[in-house]
Design a protein around this motif. Sequence first.
Motif, PDB file in Angstrom:
ATOM      1  N   GLY A 118       0.804  -1.213   0.000  1.00  0.00           N
ATOM      2  CA  GLY A 118       0.000   0.000   0.000  1.00  0.00           C
ATOM      3  C   GLY A 118       0.837   1.262   0.000  1.00  0.00           C
ATOM      4  O   GLY A 118       0.525   2.227  -0.715  1.00  0.00           O
ATOM      5  N   ILE A 119       1.892   1.278   0.773  1.00  0.00           N
ATOM      6  CA  ILE A 119       2.761   2.457   0.842  1.00  0.00           C
ATOM      7  C   ILE A 119       3.431   2.709  -0.511  1.00  0.00           C
ATOM      8  O   ILE A 119       3.483   3.860  -0.987  1.00  0.00           O
ATOM      9  N   LEU A 120       3.919   1.654  -1.150  1.00  0.00           N
ATOM     10  CA  LEU A 120       4.579   1.811  -2.445  1.00  0.00           C
ATOM     11  C   LEU A 120       3.626   2.367  -3.500  1.00  0.00           C
ATOM     12  O   LEU A 120       3.997   3.226  -4.310  1.00  0.00           O
ATOM     13  N   ILE A 121       2.384   1.904  -3.487  1.00  0.00           N
ATOM     14  CA  ILE A 121       1.404   2.371  -4.467  1.00  0.00           C
ATOM     15  C   ILE A 121       1.048   3.829  -4.224  1.00  0.00           C
ATOM     16  O   ILE A 121       0.990   4.650  -5.152  1.00  0.00           O
ATOM     17  N   ARG A 122       0.829   4.212  -2.983  1.00  0.00           N
ATOM     18  CA  ARG A 122       0.418   5.585  -2.690  1.00  0.00           C
ATOM     19  C   ARG A 122       1.527   6.601  -2.931  1.00  0.00           C
ATOM     20  O   ARG A 122       1.248   7.767  -3.184  1.00  0.00           O
ATOM     21  N   MET A 123       2.755   6.171  -2.873  1.00  0.00           N
ATOM     22  CA  MET A 123       3.869   7.082  -3.128  1.00  0.00           C
ATOM     23  C   MET A 123       3.853   7.594  -4.571  1.00  0.00           C
ATOM     24  O   MET A 123       4.403   8.665  -4.859  1.00  0.00           O
ATOM     25  N   GLY A 124       3.232   6.846  -5.478  1.00  0.00           N
ATOM     26  CA  GLY A 124       3.220   7.230  -6.888  1.00  0.00           C
ATOM     27  C   GLY A 124       2.094   8.149  -7.293  1.00  0.00           C
ATOM     28  O   GLY A 124       1.951   8.474  -8.483  1.00  0.00           O
ATOM     29  N   VAL A 125       1.282   8.587  -6.334  1.00  0.00           N
ATOM     30  CA  VAL A 125       0.146   9.462  -6.650  1.00  0.00           C
ATOM     31  C   VAL A 125       0.457  10.891  -6.225  1.00  0.00           C
ATOM     32  O   VAL A 125       0.938  11.129  -5.115  1.00  0.00           O
ATOM     33  N   ASN A 126       0.181  11.847  -7.116  1.00  0.00           N
ATOM     34  CA  ASN A 126       0.387  13.249  -6.795  1.00  0.00           C
ATOM     35  C   ASN A 126      -0.667  13.748  -5.812  1.00  0.00           C
ATOM     36  O   ASN A 126      -1.727  13.137  -5.652  1.00  0.00           O
ATOM     37  N   GLU A 127      -0.372  14.874  -5.188  1.00  0.00           N
ATOM     38  CA  GLU A 127      -1.349  15.525  -4.323  1.00  0.00           C
ATOM     39  C   GLU A 127      -2.580  15.925  -5.143  1.00  0.00           C
ATOM     40  O   GLU A 127      -2.496  16.113  -6.362  1.00  0.00           O
ATOM     41  N   SER A 128      -3.732  16.027  -4.474  1.00  0.00           N
ATOM     42  CA  SER A 128      -4.979  16.420  -5.131  1.00  0.00           C
ATOM     43  C   SER A 128      -4.826  17.769  -5.833  1.00  0.00           C
ATOM     44  O   SER A 128      -4.402  18.748  -5.211  1.00  0.00           O
ATOM     45  N   PRO A 129      -5.164  17.841  -7.139  1.00  0.00           N
ATOM     46  CA  PRO A 129      -5.042  19.126  -7.851  1.00  0.00           C
ATOM     47  C   PRO A 129      -5.969  20.202  -7.290  1.00  0.00           C
ATOM     48  O   PRO A 129      -5.610  21.386  -7.275  1.00  0.00           O
TER      49      PRO A 129
END
Length: 436
Positions: free
Chosen positions: A202-213
Amino acid sequence: MTPALDATRQPVRAAAAAFIGTMIEWYDFYIYATAAALVFGELYFPSHDPFISTMASFATFAVGFFARPLGGVIFGHLGDKIGRKKALMTTLMMMGVATVCVGLLPAYSKVGLLAPVLLVLLRVVQGIAVGGEWGGAVLMAAEHAPKGRRTFFASFAQLGSPAGLILSLIAFRAVTSMPHDEFIAWGWRLPFLVSAVLLVVGILIRMGVNESPEFEREKLSKRTVDLPIAEVFRSSGALVAFCIGANTIGIAGVYFTNTFMISYTTQYVGVTKSLILDCLFAVAIIQFLTQPLAALLAEKIGGARFLKLTALCAMISPYPMFILVQSGNMVSMIIGIAIAVVCMASFYSVIAGFVSGVFPVRVRYSAISISYQVCGAIAGGLTPLVGTWLAHKFTGQWWPLAVFYTCLAGISLLSIVVLDALKHRRADAPEALATR
């Protein structure tokens, strides 16, 4: 990868991360719920009366729900102030560590009163974590969504719930096939310990998402507020109250048809633990397939209209469910529980997108978190307890339980009707409710 290409992939990536992250969080939450129904009463609250042990076990289950509003306040504030992504990474870490610790916790027979005390404390940590998780996951998916697709993309956060349930049922179905003594001694711990692997994923996957625009734009415009939760109650107290009511059947229905149904069918219908777990596994797959289809349909006919229809169907659904469950036949039980779950799950898949459009961006994380988590504390935490009490009070009669379920769905229906009416009254506001 070029920035432009990465930007086009972010909505899908955010939806996938919301799904995977909430799946892991709900897996952790559901394995506790299943263990509460199957083993915690015997191991941590021993008593000569199984009813007392079960009630005590479900009471610790409820404690997690009562901690969820605190998590909603804490992480809602952080999510509205420093960003959705940082808050979500923290909630995932808290949930994973607490769950693994439950799997390592000695029983009452080993350390006495310290065992249930530590169990309750770990349950509080779980409650705080999941209390901050839901709102952030919904918003990361919804605020990354392409224009006009908020309902569908937000539904991926909701899809994590049945996926987590499926994983938890697979895990417990595997360990309940062990000899009883081995299951009680150490087998039940394995689903909790597996959470360590899921946490890393889960941590690895979430690291690849940008902050909410949307959050980034709000931050750049300097429209964030110092105390988001205070602003929520100052400007939108009525909306919060009706959003709490609107979430009722989506939350309570899950724990009625899953957590409570395990203890009800094993104690009052006379089916085996493995049989009801097999039934719930089949129903969870049906729920998983139903939710995205429901979200797509809601985009076609309108969110508010769809929610009213599914809440009405949910009011009717417990009567055929109990008639079929009483048979003790596996196929009949699957059909009966599935009738209720399809209605509940369809409502649940759409409610997140609906309420995420109710509040301004600057306080949205706080507002939807406190709405959902207060409802979770009341409706989710108390539903197995009330169901257990009704089953004991009216032994041999299922209709009081069906009426109870109907009332839960009726609260959601009434709240959606009022929210829809308030939406039209506030249509001239700069940040009106999302499109129906």
